[in-house]
Scaffold this active site. Sequence first.
Site, mmCIF file in Angstrom:
data_model
loop_
_atom_site.group_PDB
_atom_site.id
_atom_site.type_symbol
_atom_site.label_atom_id
_atom_site.label_comp_id
_atom_site.label_asym_id
_atom_site.label_seq_id
_atom_site.Cartn_x
_atom_site.Cartn_y
_atom_site.Cartn_z
ATOM 1 N N LYS A 12 0.838 -1.208 0.000
ATOM 2 C CA LYS A 12 0.000 0.000 0.000
ATOM 3 C C LYS A 12 0.872 1.258 0.000
ATOM 4 C CE LYS A 12 -2.791 0.876 3.691
ATOM 5 N NZ LYS A 12 -2.604 2.252 4.198
ATOM 6 N N SER A 13 1.839 1.323 0.903
ATOM 7 C CA SER A 13 2.687 2.523 0.995
ATOM 8 C C SER A 13 3.406 2.796 -0.321
ATOM 9 C CB SER A 13 3.760 2.329 2.072
ATOM 10 O OG SER A 13 3.163 2.283 3.338
ATOM 11 N N ARG A 17 2.972 5.952 -3.255
ATOM 12 C CA ARG A 17 4.125 6.761 -3.657
ATOM 13 C C ARG A 17 4.367 6.661 -5.159
ATOM 14 N NH1 ARG A 17 4.260 5.631 1.578
ATOM 15 N NH2 ARG A 17 5.558 6.783 3.053
ATOM 16 N N ARG A 112 -8.559 12.326 12.385
ATOM 17 C CA ARG A 112 -7.102 12.087 12.456
ATOM 18 C C ARG A 112 -6.322 13.400 12.417
ATOM 19 N NH1 ARG A 112 -5.528 7.008 8.856
ATOM 20 N NH2 ARG A 112 -3.671 7.212 10.163
ATOM 21 N N ASP A 306 1.760 -1.063 12.002
ATOM 22 C CA ASP A 306 0.494 -1.539 11.421
ATOM 23 C C ASP A 306 0.202 -3.003 11.759
ATOM 24 O OD1 ASP A 306 0.037 0.934 10.333
ATOM 25 O OD2 ASP A 306 0.812 0.417 8.355
ATOM 26 N N LYS A 333 -4.977 5.943 14.379
ATOM 27 C CA LYS A 333 -4.966 5.267 13.074
ATOM 28 C C LYS A 333 -6.397 5.267 12.529
ATOM 29 C CE LYS A 333 -0.590 4.383 12.819
ATOM 30 N NZ LYS A 333 0.219 5.071 11.813
ATOM 31 N N ARG A 337 -6.938 1.874 17.618
ATOM 32 C CA ARG A 337 -6.628 0.435 17.545
ATOM 33 C C ARG A 337 -6.295 -0.167 18.906
ATOM 34 N NH1 ARG A 337 -3.468 0.322 11.708
ATOM 35 N NH2 ARG A 337 -5.378 0.326 10.474
ATOM 36 N N ARG A 379 -7.641 -3.308 9.219
ATOM 37 C CA ARG A 379 -6.708 -4.178 9.946
ATOM 38 C C ARG A 379 -7.374 -4.824 11.184
ATOM 39 N NH1 ARG A 379 -2.417 -3.372 6.699
ATOM 40 N NH2 ARG A 379 -1.881 -1.219 6.219
HETATM 41 C C1 S3P Z 1 2.429 4.842 6.200
HETATM 42 C C2 S3P Z 1 2.989 5.167 7.413
HETATM 43 C C3 S3P Z 1 2.427 4.750 8.707
HETATM 44 C C4 S3P Z 1 1.436 3.607 8.551
HETATM 45 C C5 S3P Z 1 0.484 3.804 7.413
HETATM 46 C C6 S3P Z 1 1.239 3.985 6.107
HETATM 47 C C7 S3P Z 1 3.060 5.342 4.965
HETATM 48 O O1 S3P Z 1 1.755 5.847 9.280
HETATM 49 O O2 S3P Z 1 0.719 3.423 9.756
HETATM 50 O O3 S3P Z 1 -0.377 2.686 7.304
HETATM 51 O O4 S3P Z 1 2.723 4.858 3.875
HETATM 52 O O5 S3P Z 1 3.904 6.246 5.065
HETATM 53 P P1 S3P Z 1 2.564 6.951 10.159
HETATM 54 O O6 S3P Z 1 3.648 7.402 9.284
HETATM 55 O O7 S3P Z 1 1.617 8.042 10.478
HETATM 56 O O8 S3P Z 1 3.027 6.203 11.373
#
Ligand code: S3P
Length: 419
Positions: A12-13, A17, A112, A306, A333, A337, A379
Amino acid sequence: MLRGSFELIGDKSISHRAIMFSSISKGRNKISNFLMGQDCLSTISCFRKMGVDIQIDNGDVFVKGNGLYGLKKPQDILDVGNSGTTIRLIMGILAGNNFEATLIGDESIAKRPMKRVTNPLQLMGCRIEGNEDANYTPIKINGGNLKPIDYKMSVSSAQVKSALILASLYGNGMSTIEEKVKSRNHTEIMLKSFGADINVDGLKININPVDELYSQNIYVPGDISSAAFIIVGALITKGSEVVIKNVGLNETRTGILDVVKAMNGYIEVLNKRLVGGEVVGDLLVRYSPNLYATTIDKSIMPRLIDEIPAIAILATQAEGTTTIKDAKELKVKESNRIKAVVDNLRLMGAYIEELEDGMVIRGKSTLRGANIQTFKDHRIAMAFSIADLISDGNVKLDNKECVDISFPGYFELLKNLQL
Ligand code: S3P
């Protein structure tokens, strides 16, 4: 029991990007193994609204980049849905662009905190408005003419770090961002491949502005945060043996592997290789009847933030007392959680205590079926679907669709692995 092998869906991350950096690059980009989850589709929708040509064909994504300064003022509000990564990273890009845009999301996003990003962006000279002193959506950004920043981060967050790195691409000098504990570094790795001038020196990142980023072909590795549920499922169900192929093993993400090993779980990394600057491998996981408790604290937290809901389920099956602390971030989150895990596990009969910044779990316990409140948090839904594998009586989730945020096809996969 869980048995079989499968190719893991995209990270996902990294998928977020890939869309963002391609959109602000010059030229044609191809993204393979992109995660078609709701969150990443929200990112696509936002960049399309800023005039970027993004086509999905046969599972691949093709992005015709507009160049670093080529995004168009959106005619419509940018809706990030449930995606914290989309809203936080996009703010960094919008801060550098000379137009006004408004960001909103769903009811979870509305709760958030955004000040962690809007505050440093304001220090760079960006005009941002939002509820409660630019802390909550809707957020209105007027970007352009950014000053560089020298910034020590107070929260450990890859989202904040990435937003500031992106804004720094547009500053009129060198910016320095310093982390307290190293968080996931996909932004640094991928932006470098796009030609950004980024230097990482321990916890410090120096960014010099560039005129352009240049298009790339990106292969997205599998998401270890999605694999986490299957890993835990295999560890705790008798007779299990699963091979998860193509797992992203960037060391800023592999905290769960260290925890599983510390708990005496069987997990083996096979076929380790480097793909587009990211480490990838296959995981062999086996049922592990002799798990024991562990302590998880700030030294490892960003590497597994996560995975805590999945790890909490694992801890109920480990001998002894597992303590999870320094995890305050879990409260902000997609849902709270800490509360979601503690309340639901207690309903299932686990010995669990809530802490201000985490939880304490005493194992081993027999879990019983229960009606689980997911808070529409993907999650939480997946973690309790794994608890269902070992519970006496059924676990009923109040929402199953939310898994589409990060893992479309999850329930079908789980069913196919079940014997
Ligand atoms: C993410 C960073 C994390 C993670 C999120 C995805 C990212 O959050 O919990 O699911 O893609 O940079 P934080 O950077 O706020 O901890």
